[in-house]
Design an enzyme around this catalytic site. Structure first.
Site, mmCIF file in Angstrom:
data_model
loop_
_atom_site.group_PDB
_atom_site.id
_atom_site.type_symbol
_atom_site.label_atom_id
_atom_site.label_comp_id
_atom_site.label_asym_id
_atom_site.label_seq_id
_atom_site.Cartn_x
_atom_site.Cartn_y
_atom_site.Cartn_z
ATOM 1 N N HIS A 1 82.685 49.895 14.919
ATOM 2 C CA HIS A 1 83.480 50.987 14.369
ATOM 3 C C HIS A 1 82.864 51.605 13.126
ATOM 4 O O HIS A 1 83.103 52.761 12.813
ATOM 5 C CB HIS A 1 84.921 50.538 14.150
ATOM 6 N N GLU B 1 90.155 51.883 29.453
ATOM 7 C CA GLU B 1 89.049 51.191 28.787
ATOM 8 C C GLU B 1 88.920 49.744 29.239
ATOM 9 O O GLU B 1 88.171 48.973 28.654
ATOM 10 C CB GLU B 1 89.145 51.322 27.267
ATOM 11 N N ARG C 1 92.317 57.900 15.727
ATOM 12 C CA ARG C 1 92.390 56.434 15.694
ATOM 13 C C ARG C 1 93.383 56.026 14.599
ATOM 14 O O ARG C 1 93.004 55.812 13.447
ATOM 15 C CB ARG C 1 91.016 55.828 15.408
ATOM 16 N N ASN D 1 83.493 52.964 25.298
ATOM 17 C CA ASN D 1 82.957 51.906 24.430
ATOM 18 C C ASN D 1 83.465 50.552 24.898
ATOM 19 O O ASN D 1 82.701 49.602 25.086
ATOM 20 C CB ASN D 1 83.377 52.111 22.973
ATOM 21 N N ARG E 1 80.556 44.318 22.323
ATOM 22 C CA ARG E 1 79.979 45.503 21.671
ATOM 23 C C ARG E 1 79.650 45.274 20.204
ATOM 24 O O ARG E 1 78.941 46.065 19.585
ATOM 25 C CB ARG E 1 80.926 46.710 21.827
ATOM 26 N N CYS F 1 86.773 59.821 25.758
ATOM 27 C CA CYS F 1 86.776 59.844 24.294
ATOM 28 C C CYS F 1 85.855 58.774 23.712
ATOM 29 O O CYS F 1 85.713 58.668 22.506
ATOM 30 C CB CYS F 1 88.190 59.712 23.736
ATOM 31 N N ARG G 1 96.402 58.218 19.069
ATOM 32 C CA ARG G 1 96.371 56.928 19.764
ATOM 33 C C ARG G 1 97.196 55.947 18.950
ATOM 34 O O ARG G 1 97.045 55.867 17.721
ATOM 35 C CB ARG G 1 94.940 56.423 19.894
#
Ligand code: PEP
Ligand code: MG
Length: 536
Positions: A187, A426, A292, A449, A460, A497, A328
């Protein structure tokens, strides 16, 4: 002049002074001290500096988030003056002959436990605050400099940066990030892209670079410390050419995002903060595809109130003036940690207690956020999107909670709109049942992601796995195609996104798949608009 290489996160050139961001180590060592008086003076000086930091932060926060929300910083400064707290630290240093760090840590732990065991909710909440202030003093004692002290625009060099740390930084003072750890999909990397500032990871950084002049070349992944005059001149020219390129792209402002054959795409922006709105407008986004919201919760010592959230959502909705804004709901957990959630340590946080799972388990936290979002719907065109969905049951539970919140607001006579509700796709589970999910929601937004990490079983956050983290993997692309097809069969729209949405080597593929929306970092909107307008 010293040159080193790293992995690039975002393009661009930054030239400026390095600020070595040193966070304190949590494990405070217990040491014996000979000179008790000198140790007490060390503590008093550190305390004074911590109070100065808090007062400066308070002043800044009043301007940014208002007096009410900034009050906590004033409370922290007052707590540091508390007699009982200070007596305990002085006594520990005097009676046990221990170092100030250890005395502060012990006092912080004791007071925190004492507050946590009180019945009164107000005092219970102070448990986290007393830990927070103690950590601040320990940080000062250890010579650590918080990034909230940034005075001049500078290049941040750090071992690692957590989202809760970056969120506290004054974004107007950041020229670039350079870190030793971190991964390209973390992030913090996303934050650098959102802010359109050059960033490198995996750089062998050194504390001795603090305050030295440096150049970050985000195109080649190079960091140059103490550049010589020729290098500086040549990089200043490169920076100027960059600016000129950006100016050319500005001609695309106000133009439609449409291919030569007339296929239209909604080109939206991803943001995490109200302060990113300037970049959204500057780059002419047609809307916000991902706000976010968890960033409102990070870097704080307690939950943001409904009013605090409402004021942020309202500001975003109003600023976007009728353009769609997709909020979100809370996606906390994994790398996005806030102590006061008390999530505890998990073996496998990415697959752990996070996002919608927390919201469904703790409906009061969720309801507060939904109320704030619905109230903001009165000030613009908003949509709400839920992260980390894996099943139809979750949608059913969310809808139940949403109905309760709407009923509460109606009873109180608070106006709200019937907002669009969508989900992030996701997880592989959501992709595989997207035909069923499409019947239940108004839109899909594909979070590539996380979809990549869960599909390929590649964490990740783990930088040793960067070479295996391949969002171009056929498995990921097939899922995206399937999700878009299933959305269209049910007459709903589907966008992307995740960071892959901005990958211009895939733009043609996404256009062929019929992706309706791409939501990317603000700085990538105009280059992507150009790419789409040049496509057949
Ligand atoms: C994603 O997972 O692709 C996404 C957009 O969400 P985040 O990066 O915040 O997890
Ligand atoms: Mg995600």
């Amino acid at each position: 002049m010293e040159t080193c290489k790293g992995t690039k996160i975002f393009d661009g050139i930054a030239i400026g002074s390095i600020f070595y961001y040193k966070k304190h180590e949590n494990n405070v060592e217990r040491k014996r001290v000979e000179d008790i008086e000198a140790e007490i003076t060390r503590y008093e000086n550190a305390k004074k500096k911590a109070i100065e930091q808090l007062n400066a932060l308070h002043e800044k926060a009043v301007v940014e988030v208002g007096e009410i929300n900034a009050q906590i910083l004033e409370v922290h400064a007052m707590m540091l003056e508390d007699d009982d707290y200070n007596d305990s630290i002085h006594n520990l240093i005097k009676n046990q002959g221990i170092n100030a760090e250890c005395a502060v840590a012990t006092t912080g732990d004791n007071f925190s436990e004492m507050f946590a065991n009180m019945d009164d909710e107000y005092f219970k909440a102070r448990s986290v605050d007393v830990k927070d202030i103690s950590e601040r003093v320990i940080n000062v004692l250890g010579g650590g400099h918080g990034a909230d002290e940034l005075k001049e625009p500078c290049i941040i060099a750090a071992e690692d940066l957590a989202p809760s740390e970056t969120v506290q930084m004054d974004k107007t003072k950041l020229l670039a990030f350079v870190t030793r750890h971190g991964s390209t999909n973390s992030h913090t990397a996303i934050l650098a892209r959102t802010m359109s500032i050059p960033a490198l990871i995996k750089v062998d950084i050194k504390e001795e670079w603090n305050h030295k002049t440096a150049i970050v070349d985000g195109y080649t992944g190079t960091l140059i410390i103490d550049p010589d005059a020729d290098t500086l001149i040549s990089y200043r020219e490169k920076q100027k050419r960059d600016e000129e390129q950006k100016q050319l792209l500005l001609d695309l402002k106000g133009k439609e995002t449409v291919t030569k054959s007339g296929q239209k795409v909604h080109l939206y922006a991803n943001i995490g903060n109200v302060s990113d709105l300037g970049a959204v407008l500057q780059n002419d986004a047609a809307g916000i595809g991902l706000f976010r919201s968890e960033f409102l919760y990070l870097g704080k010592s307690t939950f943001p109130t409904e009013e605090e959230q409402f004021s942020a959502y309202k500001q975003v909705a109003e600023t976007m003036a009728g353009k769609r804004v997709i909020f979100r709901t809370l996606d906390i957990g994994a790398d996005k940690q806030a102590d006061y959630f008390q999530l505890g340590n998990e073996e496998n946080p990415a697959m752990g207690y996070r996002a919608i799972r927390i919201c469904l388990n703790e409906p009061e936290i969720f309801k507060t956020q939904l109320r704030a979002m619905l109230r903001a719907s009165n000030y613009g065109k908003i949509a709400i999107m839920y992260p980390m969905i894996t099943s139809l049951d979750e949608i059913r539970d969310i809808k139940k909670i949403m109905t309760e919140v709407k009923e509460e607001l109606s009873t109180l006579g608070v106006p709200y709109d019937d907002v669009e509700q969508g989900i992030m796709i996701e997880t592989p589970a959501a992709a595989m049942i997207s035909d069923l999910l499409a019947k239940e929601v108004d839109f899909f937004s594909i979070g590539t992601n996380d979809l990549t990490q869960y599909t390929l079983a590649v964490d990740r956050q783990n930088n040793r796995l960067d070479r295996f983290y391949n969002p171009h993997h056929e498995a990921v692309l097939r899922m995206i195609r399937m999700v878009v097809e299933n959305a269209h069969k049910e007459g709903i729209w589907a966008g992307i996104c995740g960071e892959l949405g901005a990958d211009m080597s895939l733009t043609d593929t996404f256009l062929k798949m019929g992706v309706d929306e791409l939501s990317v970092s603000p700085g990538l909107i105009l280059p992507l608009r150009k790419k789409i307008r040049d496509a057949e």
